[in-house]
Design an enzyme around this catalytic site. Sequence first.
Site, PDB file in Angstrom:
ATOM      1  CD  GLU A   1      -4.654  -1.906   5.839  1.00  0.00           C
ATOM      2  OE1 GLU A   1      -3.669  -1.465   6.458  1.00  0.00           O
ATOM      3  OE2 GLU A   1      -5.351  -1.207   5.082  1.00  0.00           O
ATOM      4  CG  ASN A   2       0.095  -6.788   4.121  1.00  0.00           C
ATOM      5  OD1 ASN A   2       0.027  -5.910   3.279  1.00  0.00           O
ATOM      6  ND2 ASN A   2       1.049  -6.828   5.048  1.00  0.00           N
TER       7      ASN A   2
ATOM      8  CG  HIS B   1      -5.773   0.841  12.744  1.00  0.00           C
ATOM      9  ND1 HIS B   1      -6.553   1.971  12.706  1.00  0.00           N
ATOM     10  CD2 HIS B   1      -5.256   0.704  11.496  1.00  0.00           C
ATOM     11  CE1 HIS B   1      -6.515   2.484  11.484  1.00  0.00           C
ATOM     12  NE2 HIS B   1      -5.725   1.738  10.733  1.00  0.00           N
ATOM     13  CD  GLU B   2      -2.518  -1.857  10.808  1.00  0.00           C
ATOM     14  OE1 GLU B   2      -3.078  -2.025   9.711  1.00  0.00           O
ATOM     15  OE2 GLU B   2      -2.081  -0.749  11.182  1.00  0.00           O
TER      16      GLU B   2
ATOM     17  N   GLY C   1       3.610   2.368  10.965  1.00  0.00           N
ATOM     18  CA  GLY C   1       3.377   1.519  12.126  1.00  0.00           C
ATOM     19  C   GLY C   1       3.158   0.063  11.744  1.00  0.00           C
ATOM     20  CB  ALA C   2       1.133  -2.224  11.633  1.00  0.00           C
TER      21      ALA C   2
ATOM     22  CD  GLU D   1      -2.922   1.205   2.290  1.00  0.00           C
ATOM     23  OE1 GLU D   1      -2.841   0.373   3.198  1.00  0.00           O
ATOM     24  OE2 GLU D   1      -3.784   2.080   2.258  1.00  0.00           O
TER      25      GLU D   1
ATOM     26  CG  HIS E   1      -7.443  -1.757   8.157  1.00  0.00           C
ATOM     27  ND1 HIS E   1      -8.303  -0.838   7.608  1.00  0.00           N
ATOM     28  CD2 HIS E   1      -6.337  -1.055   8.523  1.00  0.00           C
ATOM     29  CE1 HIS E   1      -7.744   0.369   7.649  1.00  0.00           C
ATOM     30  NE2 HIS E   1      -6.556   0.265   8.203  1.00  0.00           N
TER      31      HIS E   1
HETATM   32  N1  B3K Z   1      -2.945   1.084   5.631  1.00  0.00           N
HETATM   33  C1  B3K Z   1      -1.626   1.242   6.204  1.00  0.00           C
HETATM   34  C2  B3K Z   1      -0.939   2.480   5.784  1.00  0.00           C
HETATM   35  C3  B3K Z   1      -0.267   2.400   4.461  1.00  0.00           C
HETATM   36  C4  B3K Z   1       0.577   3.624   4.221  1.00  0.00           C
HETATM   37  C5  B3K Z   1       1.111   3.676   2.848  1.00  0.00           C
HETATM   38  N2  B3K Z   1       2.021   4.772   2.655  1.00  0.00           N
HETATM   39  C6  B3K Z   1      -1.653   1.147   7.684  1.00  0.00           C
HETATM   40  C7  B3K Z   1      -2.946   1.447   8.329  1.00  0.00           C
HETATM   41  O1  B3K Z   1      -3.506   2.512   8.219  1.00  0.00           O
HETATM   42  O2  B3K Z   1      -3.471   0.590   8.967  1.00  0.00           O
HETATM   43 ZN    ZN Z   2      -5.384   1.863   8.773  1.00  0.00          ZN
END
Ligand code: B3K
Ligand code: ZN
Length: 850
Positions: free
Chosen positions: A257-258, A290-291, A254-255, A122, A294
């Site tokens: 969410e794959n 949070h992750e 931070g992290a 991402e 997602h």
């Molecule tokens: N979705 C990712 C953030 C990706 C950032 C790309 N530059 C983490 C999050 O918001 O959970």
């Molecule tokens: Zn997020």
Amino acid sequence: MKDAAPQPIYLADYTPPAFLIDTVELTFLLNPTATRVISKIRFTPNPNATSKEFFLHGEELTLIRATIDGKEITPEFVEDGLTADVPDAPFTWETEVEIAPEDNTALSGLYMSNGMYCTQCEAEGFRRITYYPDRPDVMAPFKVRIEGTDPVLLSNGNPTASGDGWAEWHDPWPKPAYLFALVAGDLVARDDSFTTMSGKEVDLKLWVRPGDEGKTAFGMQALKDSMKWDEEVYGREYDLDIFQIVAVSDFNMGAMENKGLNIFNTSAVLASPETSTDANFERIEAIIAHEYFHNWTGNRITCRDWFQLSLKEGLTVFRDQQFSGDMRSKAVCRINDVSALRGRQFREDNGPLAHQVQPDSFVEINNFYTATIYEKGAELIGMMKTLVGDDAYAKALDLYFERHDGEAATIEDWVKVFEDSTGRDLTHFRRWYKQAGTPRVAVSDDWKDGTYTLTLRQSTPPTPGQDEKLPQHIPFAVGLLNPNGDEVVSTQILELTEAEQSFTFEGLAAKPVPSLLRHFSAPVILERDSSPEERAFLLAHDTDPFNKWEAGRTLAKDVLVALVTGEDAPLEAYLDAITVMLRDESLDPAFRALTLGLPSQDDLAQTLFDAGITPDPQKIYRAQQTLWQAMAEHLQDHLPRMMAEMDVTEPFAPNAEQAGKRALGLGLLNLLNRLDGGAAAQTLYDKADNMTLRLGALGYLLQAQKGDAALADFRKQFEDDDLVMDKWFSLQVYHAVPDEAADVVEKLSKDPAFNWKNPNRFRALFGALAMNPAGFHHSSGKAYELGADWLIKLDPVNPQIAARMTSAFETWRRYDADRQAMMKAQIERMLNAEGISRDSQEMLGRILNG
Ligand code: B3K
Ligand code: ZN
């Protein structure tokens, strides 16, 4: 020389993808310098497409071969990818490309961290792995085969087969490429399991490098708590046989969410009492939640395009904030969330980088993972919930999941779900998504014949590209207190929709004291001239915990502003009120600790600027020091006893209750430290058995200029622990006196442990410099220059981090002519740097011209 200005992408130009994907099969032959990626993709023309052009994104790839339905073809390379003549019917596309993970310093795509392979896709990293329609509205199930010498080979979904040197994975849930992940390395797992609400057993694995196993228990528990909470509160069940988290040392945020394989910055998952502070534990719990959340809000329902980013991020932040509030103290969490919003989002919204929660255009999407998209986006969800009520919110969410599961949705879909499920017209509310800037709400009141009238006037200052602002739909929570302190009108939601509106309350015996914008019911700046007595009264009596805290904060702000401008400061009123509050044992220690944290220097600078006064960072710094000194002297006799009461005698636990006690103890030590020259801090440092107290004590020793021995000791104890060494770096900068901050940073940048290519370490040093406003804005301009030197150095290596950190300069117009000139010169120097990245070019251009 910099390239021509990069071209923006517009929301209005959205067109559906020309081709959809039925299935994707990827094979990775891993090698640090020459990884081969073979992709086999089944494409189908999209019946809803407006164009038939076949285009695949690709960046930094070496194409080895390409075939269509088994026949070799020669594609045409175009900007950002390739095109080819393809059949107007389903076909199979195959390519083999070569990439070099070891050379990938941008940490986007497939890269290496400490010898392990990992990915970050991402927003647009997948195109650095293979040719693909790298846009979130193209979703597909993935099969992945990994061949390599590492013992652990991971990808999304469920494991299907493995053998010596290979593993295969299948993710049945169609997903966009930005959720793809691959990890390979020498890793060990903490194993656990979770039984879902329908009785399905899910394997849980938290993968770390050997040696870090002892730091995984807390993260695993947080994951299980999150899974349970999402079932109980949102009815969302996990949907694969396995859920995995991997900790990685080099990570841009931070992290991530794959699907089924979250990748985490080590700083956002590894925790132990000896190495992590209470704040670290709390942040880790929130990020894991949070992750995980997602999985539904982001993965099962994803975004149609990146203009919809807040659809998943605002909602998921809102959900993680709810979760933290349930796990810990609701009031304390809300206060912390609002402080963060004011510190980061208000700063953004009131400067050159202000933008809409749903932008109309962007140049580099990675520059839009902002406090506005995330935190203001979350506030918008909160306001919708307030407006429709809790039950209607729950119904709307059920409809959202039912209607859009498996889709790439839009913010418009989201709002529509609320309209359809509640029957409410939210046309006016939609403005929140399209209008940048923080509304001001000015309040005046009137009292006549038992009727109390509140008049609210709203206005929003212009932001870059948006001069005219319309009134917003603001849920404004109000309660009224009697002069004796009783609540006579409990919380009501006033709906402010026009520029000016009056609301009346009848049948009151005496003129009430209003408690305004309770719970911070809307992300606005409240403007009300009220006396120190009224603020002190609310601090003592308000039943809304947020506003109780807010009263103390505004009073402190009045004092600090007066100290800066040389006006009469309501110091006595503040000191008396704060003493009563601090000694009130019926109040949660965490709450009391929050009242000891004064408004930040940056917050004061913005407040002064808004009032037409040019902020002087040195004066603001001194005002804060003066006020703490006055508090220390005022509370002198009580400090030792109050601190002793905060001693935690039970074994360390990272829960809210203990953390609150430690926070208050340390807040009080901050005061005592100003009287005893570091003696108590030294005692605490020597006996501390956890990082919260140890680091707190070390900070105060530095503040008292007595930190040398403790710093050396701390380093010796923790030099092999990267995350703790990050703290060692940032603490010295954070506590440096303004005259020395730049020199401290310069010296630390020459330390052999300063591995500047590691994002955590770079941020530990330069992020901390930006967090020391009096040091960063020192009149010598040295910190500006040093910061710019390093951003220029970092930019070609890791443009995402460099671009993000340019925001240290976003406030340049607030300051006096000399500082403005110095900051502007550095912004221009960075902008003109040889080979400046598109990321930084966009940010600096906006900062300069916005
Ligand atoms: N979705 C990712 C953030 C990706 C950032 C790309 N530059 C983490 C999050 O918001 O959970
Ligand atoms: Zn997020």
